[in-house]
Design a protein around this motif. Structure first.
Motif, mmCIF file in Angstrom:
data_model
loop_
_atom_site.group_PDB
_atom_site.id
_atom_site.type_symbol
_atom_site.label_atom_id
_atom_site.label_comp_id
_atom_site.label_asym_id
_atom_site.label_seq_id
_atom_site.Cartn_x
_atom_site.Cartn_y
_atom_site.Cartn_z
ATOM 1 N N ARG A 141 -7.537 -5.073 7.393
ATOM 2 C CA ARG A 141 -6.104 -4.776 7.389
ATOM 3 C C ARG A 141 -5.853 -3.856 6.201
ATOM 4 O O ARG A 141 -6.566 -3.912 5.204
ATOM 5 N N CYS A 142 -4.875 -3.035 6.332
ATOM 6 C CA CYS A 142 -4.562 -2.059 5.290
ATOM 7 C C CYS A 142 -3.853 -2.743 4.115
ATOM 8 O O CYS A 142 -2.894 -3.484 4.321
ATOM 9 N N PHE A 143 -4.328 -2.493 2.908
ATOM 10 C CA PHE A 143 -3.696 -3.161 1.760
ATOM 11 C C PHE A 143 -2.320 -2.580 1.439
ATOM 12 O O PHE A 143 -1.538 -3.187 0.716
ATOM 13 N N VAL A 144 -2.000 -1.421 2.013
ATOM 14 C CA VAL A 144 -0.689 -0.822 1.752
ATOM 15 C C VAL A 144 0.356 -1.374 2.725
ATOM 16 O O VAL A 144 1.394 -1.876 2.316
ATOM 17 N N CYS A 145 0.068 -1.284 4.032
ATOM 18 C CA CYS A 145 1.084 -1.653 5.029
ATOM 19 C C CYS A 145 0.786 -2.980 5.729
ATOM 20 O O CYS A 145 1.607 -3.461 6.511
ATOM 21 N N ASP A 146 -0.382 -3.543 5.465
ATOM 22 C CA ASP A 146 -0.784 -4.846 6.009
ATOM 23 C C ASP A 146 -1.011 -4.851 7.525
ATOM 24 O O ASP A 146 -1.133 -5.902 8.135
ATOM 25 N N ALA A 162 -7.810 0.694 3.573
ATOM 26 C CA ALA A 162 -6.506 1.307 3.860
ATOM 27 C C ALA A 162 -6.598 2.271 5.034
ATOM 28 O O ALA A 162 -7.672 2.777 5.369
ATOM 29 N N HIS A 163 -5.420 2.512 5.652
ATOM 30 C CA HIS A 163 -5.311 3.602 6.628
ATOM 31 C C HIS A 163 -5.392 4.922 5.868
ATOM 32 O O HIS A 163 -4.782 5.043 4.797
ATOM 33 N N PRO A 164 -6.061 5.903 6.435
ATOM 34 C CA PRO A 164 -6.076 7.224 5.788
ATOM 35 C C PRO A 164 -4.658 7.729 5.468
ATOM 36 O O PRO A 164 -4.406 8.234 4.374
ATOM 37 N N ALA A 165 -3.730 7.548 6.417
ATOM 38 C CA ALA A 165 -2.376 8.072 6.216
ATOM 39 C C ALA A 165 -1.624 7.325 5.109
ATOM 40 O O ALA A 165 -0.727 7.881 4.477
ATOM 41 N N CYS A 166 -2.003 6.072 4.863
ATOM 42 C CA CYS A 166 -1.274 5.276 3.863
ATOM 43 C C CYS A 166 -1.686 5.626 2.437
ATOM 44 O O CYS A 166 -0.945 5.351 1.494
ATOM 45 N N VAL A 167 -2.876 6.185 2.282
ATOM 46 C CA VAL A 167 -3.321 6.540 0.918
ATOM 47 C C VAL A 167 -3.611 8.044 0.798
ATOM 48 O O VAL A 167 -4.147 8.492 -0.214
HETATM 49 ZN ZN LIG Z 1 -1.620 1.254 6.231
#
Ligand SMILES: [Zn+2]
Length: 205
Positions: A141-146, A162-167
Motif C-alpha cells: 500500500r502506498c505510504f502517502v495515500c494508503d 509508494a505510487h510513482p505519482a504520489c512521490v
Molecule cells: Zn499513493
C-alpha cells in the motif's frame, strides 16, 4: 574488543574522536595523535583496548590492530564501504546498547564485499536490517495515500512503498520490488535499479 569504525571526528590538534560499532554498543573513544600510532580510517574493522582514566570521560583508544579485509586496498570498494558504514552512525548513535545483529550484519557484508557488487550487498543488508527492526513494509500500500499499489512502485527512503505519482518519481516493476523485499535478494535487479536504490539508501537508514 572488536568493531567497525563507523565515524571519526577531529578533536583538538590532530586528536580524533572515534566511534566504533562493537557487539554490544556504539563505543566512543579518544585517539591521541602520535606518529608511532597506526593509521586508522573509517570503515576499518579493528581490535582494540579502551583505556579508562579519571582525567577524561572518554576512554583512550589504544593497542589498535587493523583486522583488514583484502578489499580494503581497493579504492573503489573501500569508498563504497565507507559511505555504507557511515549510515550506521546517525542511525545508532543514541541507542544505549546494541544487539549483536548489527556487528554480525557488517561482518556478513564484509566477507562478500570483495567478490560481489557492493551496492547489491548493501541493499540486501538493508532489507535484513529493516526486517530485524520490524520496519519492512510488504503490504504493498502506498505510504502517502494508503491505497493499494499498482504494477509500478517506488521504494522511498526507509524503503517505504509508494505510487510513482504520489512521490513524483519513476517506479520500478512491482515483481522486482516484491522479490527484493520478500527474498532479500538484489540479484535480479538491473544496474540502473541498483543505482537508484543505492541512492535511496544513502539518504539514511
Ligand atoms: Zn499513493
Amino acid at each position: 574488543m572488536q568493531g567497525y569504525i563507523v565515524h571519526i571526528t577531529k578533536a583538538k590538534e590532530e586528536d580524533l574522536i572515534v566511534h566504533i560499532l562493537t557487539e554490544t554498543k556504539l563505543k566512543t573513544a579518544y585517539r591521541f595523535y602520535g606518529a608511532r600510532h597506526s593509521v586508522i580510517h573509517a570503515g576499518y574493522k579493528i581490535d582494540f583496548e579502551p583505556h579508562y582514566s579519571t582525567k577524561s570521560s572518554l576512554p583512550q583508544l589504544r593497542e589498535v590492530l587493523h583486522l583488514g579485509h583484502r578489499w580494503n586496498a581497493s579504492r573503489e570498494r573501500m569508498l563504497l564501504w565507507q559511505r555504507f558504514i557511515a549510515l550506521f552512525y546517525p542511525h545508532l548513535k543514541d541507542i544505549e546498547s546494541l544487539e549483536t545483529f548489527y556487528l554480525e550484519l557488517l561482518d556478513w557484508c564484509a566477507v562478500r564485499w570483495e567478490k560481489q557488487n557492493p551496492k547489491r550487498i548493501a541493499l540486501e543488508a538493508y532489507v535484513k536490517l529493516l526486517a530485524h527492526e520490524g520496519r519492512l513494509h510488504e503490504d504493498f500500500r502506498c505510504f502517502v495515500c494508503d491505497l493499494p499499489l499498482g504494477e509500478k512502485v517506488v521504494l522511498s527512503r526507509g524503503f517505504l512503498l509508494a505510487h510513482p505519482a504520489c512521490v513524483y518519481q519513476e517506479g520500478m516493476p512491482r515483481p522486482r520490488v516484491e522479490h527484493l523485499l520478500s527474498e532479500g535478494s538484489a540479484l535480479h535487479l538491473d544496474d540502473a535499479h541498483v543505482e537508484l536504490l543505492w541512492r535511496t539508501l544513502l539518504e539514511g537508514l
